[in-house]
Design a protein around this motif. Structure first.
Motif, mmCIF file in Angstrom:
data_model
loop_
_atom_site.group_PDB
_atom_site.id
_atom_site.type_symbol
_atom_site.label_atom_id
_atom_site.label_comp_id
_atom_site.label_asym_id
_atom_site.label_seq_id
_atom_site.Cartn_x
_atom_site.Cartn_y
_atom_site.Cartn_z
ATOM 1 N N VAL A 93 0.840 -1.197 0.000
ATOM 2 C CA VAL A 93 0.000 0.000 0.000
ATOM 3 C C VAL A 93 0.876 1.249 0.000
ATOM 4 O O VAL A 93 0.619 2.203 -0.726
ATOM 5 C CB VAL A 93 -0.975 -0.004 1.208
ATOM 6 N N GLN A 94 1.914 1.238 0.810
ATOM 7 C CA GLN A 94 2.797 2.405 0.913
ATOM 8 C C GLN A 94 3.686 2.581 -0.306
ATOM 9 O O GLN A 94 3.864 3.687 -0.785
ATOM 10 C CB GLN A 94 3.683 2.291 2.161
ATOM 11 N N ASN A 95 4.275 1.501 -0.792
ATOM 12 C CA ASN A 95 5.312 1.595 -1.818
ATOM 13 C C ASN A 95 4.881 1.087 -3.186
ATOM 14 O O ASN A 95 5.628 1.214 -4.147
ATOM 15 C CB ASN A 95 6.546 0.787 -1.377
ATOM 16 N N GLY A 96 3.724 0.448 -3.238
ATOM 17 C CA GLY A 96 3.310 -0.204 -4.470
ATOM 18 C C GLY A 96 4.042 -1.529 -4.611
ATOM 19 O O GLY A 96 5.091 -1.726 -4.008
ATOM 20 N N CYS A 97 3.479 -2.457 -5.345
ATOM 21 C CA CYS A 97 4.158 -3.725 -5.602
ATOM 22 C C CYS A 97 3.583 -4.349 -6.860
ATOM 23 O O CYS A 97 2.457 -4.055 -7.258
ATOM 24 C CB CYS A 97 4.057 -4.676 -4.409
ATOM 25 N N VAL A 98 4.364 -5.196 -7.454
ATOM 26 C CA VAL A 98 3.957 -5.882 -8.672
ATOM 27 C C VAL A 98 3.024 -7.029 -8.304
ATOM 28 O O VAL A 98 3.305 -7.787 -7.382
ATOM 29 C CB VAL A 98 5.211 -6.438 -9.391
ATOM 30 N N ASP A 99 1.919 -7.148 -9.008
ATOM 31 C CA ASP A 99 1.015 -8.285 -8.832
ATOM 32 C C ASP A 99 1.576 -9.415 -9.686
ATOM 33 O O ASP A 99 1.262 -9.534 -10.871
ATOM 34 C CB ASP A 99 -0.397 -7.901 -9.254
ATOM 35 N N ALA A 100 2.427 -10.233 -9.080
ATOM 36 C CA ALA A 100 3.201 -11.227 -9.817
ATOM 37 C C ALA A 100 2.367 -12.348 -10.413
ATOM 38 O O ALA A 100 2.822 -13.026 -11.332
ATOM 39 C CB ALA A 100 4.278 -11.816 -8.912
ATOM 40 N N VAL A 101 1.159 -12.576 -9.911
ATOM 41 C CA VAL A 101 0.376 -13.711 -10.408
ATOM 42 C C VAL A 101 -0.891 -13.292 -11.152
ATOM 43 O O VAL A 101 -1.684 -14.148 -11.533
ATOM 44 C CB VAL A 101 0.029 -14.689 -9.253
ATOM 45 N N ALA A 102 -1.063 -12.018 -11.399
ATOM 46 C CA ALA A 102 -2.275 -11.536 -12.069
ATOM 47 C C ALA A 102 -2.472 -12.194 -13.432
ATOM 48 O O ALA A 102 -3.602 -12.460 -13.841
ATOM 49 C CB ALA A 102 -2.229 -10.017 -12.218
ATOM 50 N N ASP A 103 -1.368 -12.506 -14.108
ATOM 51 C CA ASP A 103 -1.480 -13.095 -15.445
ATOM 52 C C ASP A 103 -1.854 -14.580 -15.435
ATOM 53 O O ASP A 103 -2.228 -15.130 -16.463
ATOM 54 C CB ASP A 103 -0.185 -12.880 -16.226
ATOM 55 N N VAL A 104 -1.773 -15.246 -14.284
ATOM 56 C CA VAL A 104 -2.156 -16.660 -14.222
ATOM 57 C C VAL A 104 -3.457 -16.891 -13.455
ATOM 58 O O VAL A 104 -3.956 -18.006 -13.419
ATOM 59 C CB VAL A 104 -1.033 -17.551 -13.612
ATOM 60 N N VAL A 105 -4.002 -15.830 -12.863
ATOM 61 C CA VAL A 105 -5.262 -15.930 -12.122
ATOM 62 C C VAL A 105 -6.380 -15.388 -13.011
ATOM 63 O O VAL A 105 -6.227 -14.327 -13.611
ATOM 64 C CB VAL A 105 -5.185 -15.125 -10.800
ATOM 65 N N PRO A 106 -7.493 -16.108 -13.100
ATOM 66 C CA PRO A 106 -8.605 -15.635 -13.938
ATOM 67 C C PRO A 106 -9.115 -14.269 -13.477
ATOM 68 O O PRO A 106 -9.044 -13.936 -12.299
ATOM 69 C CB PRO A 106 -9.693 -16.685 -13.753
ATOM 70 N N ALA A 107 -9.638 -13.524 -14.428
ATOM 71 C CA ALA A 107 -10.244 -12.228 -14.108
ATOM 72 C C ALA A 107 -11.422 -12.443 -13.160
ATOM 73 O O ALA A 107 -12.013 -13.528 -13.114
ATOM 74 C CB ALA A 107 -10.700 -11.543 -15.385
ATOM 75 N N LEU A 108 -11.775 -11.438 -12.418
ATOM 76 C CA LEU A 108 -12.830 -11.550 -11.404
ATOM 77 C C LEU A 108 -14.140 -12.148 -11.907
ATOM 78 O O LEU A 108 -14.682 -13.015 -11.240
ATOM 79 C CB LEU A 108 -13.083 -10.188 -10.757
ATOM 80 N N PRO A 109 -14.685 -11.764 -13.052
ATOM 81 C CA PRO A 109 -15.967 -12.353 -13.467
ATOM 82 C C PRO A 109 -15.903 -13.868 -13.672
ATOM 83 O O PRO A 109 -16.900 -14.549 -13.544
ATOM 84 C CB PRO A 109 -16.276 -11.650 -14.790
#
Length: 163
Positions: A137-153
């Motif tokens: 939250v303070q520094n930001g971070c890369v979402d390392a697994v966003a590309d392998v996790v299905p989109a919310l819908p």
């Protein structure tokens, strides 16, 4: 007269030294104060929570995460029940592969590019999770697994049982 000059020089020296000492004391005091870190609402953070239905450690973490989410309004928690869902197990396997982690047990939590396997107590594992979220939250971070996790819908919406 000479005594008067000596007195003035001594007085000037004492006043100068006193002002300098007071200023340096204020500066030293300011450096010792630990700043209070307030969550910066500009950095959104996604936490991935892999759990199993009936797992008591998962239930304990779920309760902790509910409190944590209230403290960090920019935190999104994505939940995946893996014991009853083949689709979620595959997502879990892909996340483990991406992170180079052994994903044989739950709970398993991912924040940015860091992961935590298991859950002991709020004071131990909970603090580790809170620190990870606060850092992102303070520094930001890369979402390392966003590309392998299905989109919310497409996510299978399942939540751990609440007691």
């Amino acid at each position: 007269m000479r005594l008067y000059k000596s007195f003035l020089i001594l007085l000037t020296f004492l006043i100068t030294a006193s002002v300098g000492l007071t200023s340096s004391m204020r500066l030293a005091h300011a450096q010792e104060v630990t700043p209070i870190v307030v969550p910066d609402a500009t950095n959104n953070v996604t936490l991935y929570f892999f759990w199993g239905n009936g797992c008591p450690h998962c239930e304990a973490e779920e309760k902790f995460l509910k409190i944590l989410q209230k403290d960090y309004p920019t935190l999104t928690i994505r939940k995946f029940e893996v014991w009853g869902s083949a689709k979620n197990r595959e997502v879990f396997r892909q996340v483990g592969k991406k992170l180079g982690a052994d994903v044989k047990g739950v709970p398993f939590t991912v924040i940015g590019d860091k992961y935590i396997g298991g859950y002991y107590t709020d004071a131990a594992t909970g603090a580790e999770i809170r620190d990870g979220v606060a850092s992102c939250v303070q520094n930001g971070c890369v979402d390392a697994v966003a590309d392998v996790v299905p989109a919310l819908p497409n996510q299978t919406p399942q939540t751990p049982p609440s007691n």
